[in-house]
Write a protein that holds these residues in place. Structure first.
Motif, PDB file in Angstrom:
ATOM      1  N   CYS A 259       0.576  -1.328   0.058  1.00  0.00           N
ATOM      2  CA  CYS A 259      -0.044  -0.427  -0.062  1.00  0.00           C
ATOM      3  C   CYS A 259       0.772   1.238  -0.359  1.00  0.00           C
ATOM      4  CB  CYS A 259      -0.711   0.305   0.832  1.00  0.00           C
ATOM      5  SG  CYS A 259      -2.007  -1.435   1.054  1.00  0.00           S
TER       6      CYS A 259
ATOM      7  N   LEU B  93     -10.482  -4.108  -0.953  1.00  0.00           N
ATOM      8  CA  LEU B  93     -10.989  -3.530  -1.335  1.00  0.00           C
ATOM      9  C   LEU B  93     -12.821  -4.470  -1.638  1.00  0.00           C
ATOM     10  CD1 LEU B  93      -9.663  -0.861  -3.530  1.00  0.00           C
ATOM     11  CD2 LEU B  93      -9.820  -0.233  -1.350  1.00  0.00           C
TER      12      LEU B  93
ATOM     13  N   LEU C  88      -4.581   0.067   4.640  1.00  0.00           N
ATOM     14  CA  LEU C  88      -5.714   1.252   4.069  1.00  0.00           C
ATOM     15  C   LEU C  88      -5.446   2.624   3.463  1.00  0.00           C
ATOM     16  CD1 LEU C  88      -8.577  -1.454   4.544  1.00  0.00           C
ATOM     17  CD2 LEU C  88      -7.005  -0.972   1.782  1.00  0.00           C
TER      18      LEU C  88
END
Length: 114
Positions: free
Chosen positions: A10, A30, A103
């Motif tokens: 990420c 996701l 995230l």
């Protein structure tokens, strides 16, 4: 598909274009969150003290069967967003802080190059 270390995948989207490999690692998380029931389940777990909840505590919030809720929790677990711990007959789910942080980092525009 579970990812071993969500932080590895990420890099902030605003910092550099994402590689195909990184996208392949992020997509399961996701997709798991793209379902309204799973998004609510994740919110319910995260909002509890210690970011942990028994599956039995989550069921009453939905007009769904126990197997359906278990399926949604399994998807979140397999995506790397939740850990699970069986205690007797009950299963407790806890948010994986590193996955949540990853995230958040993914969408952090403040980390873009200057």
């Amino acid at each position: 598909m579970s990812i071993s270390d969500p932080l590895d995948c990420c890099t902030p989207l605003a910092r550099e274009p994402m590689s195909a490999e990184s996208a392949d690692q992020v997509v399961p998380m996701l997709k798991a969150l793209a379902d309204p029931v799973r998004l609510r389940l994740m919110s319910m777990v995260l909002s509890r003290v210690g970011a942990e909840a028994c599956a039995c505590e989550l069921l009453p919030a939905f007009d769904l069967s126990q197997p359906t809720i278990s399926h949604h929790l399994k998807v979140l677990h397999e995506a790397g967003l939740l850990d699970r711990d069986k205690r007797g007959v009950w299963v407790y789910f806890s948010a994986r802080p590193e996955a949540i942080a990853a995230l958040g980092t993914l969408f952090d525009a403040s980390l873009a190059p200057a």
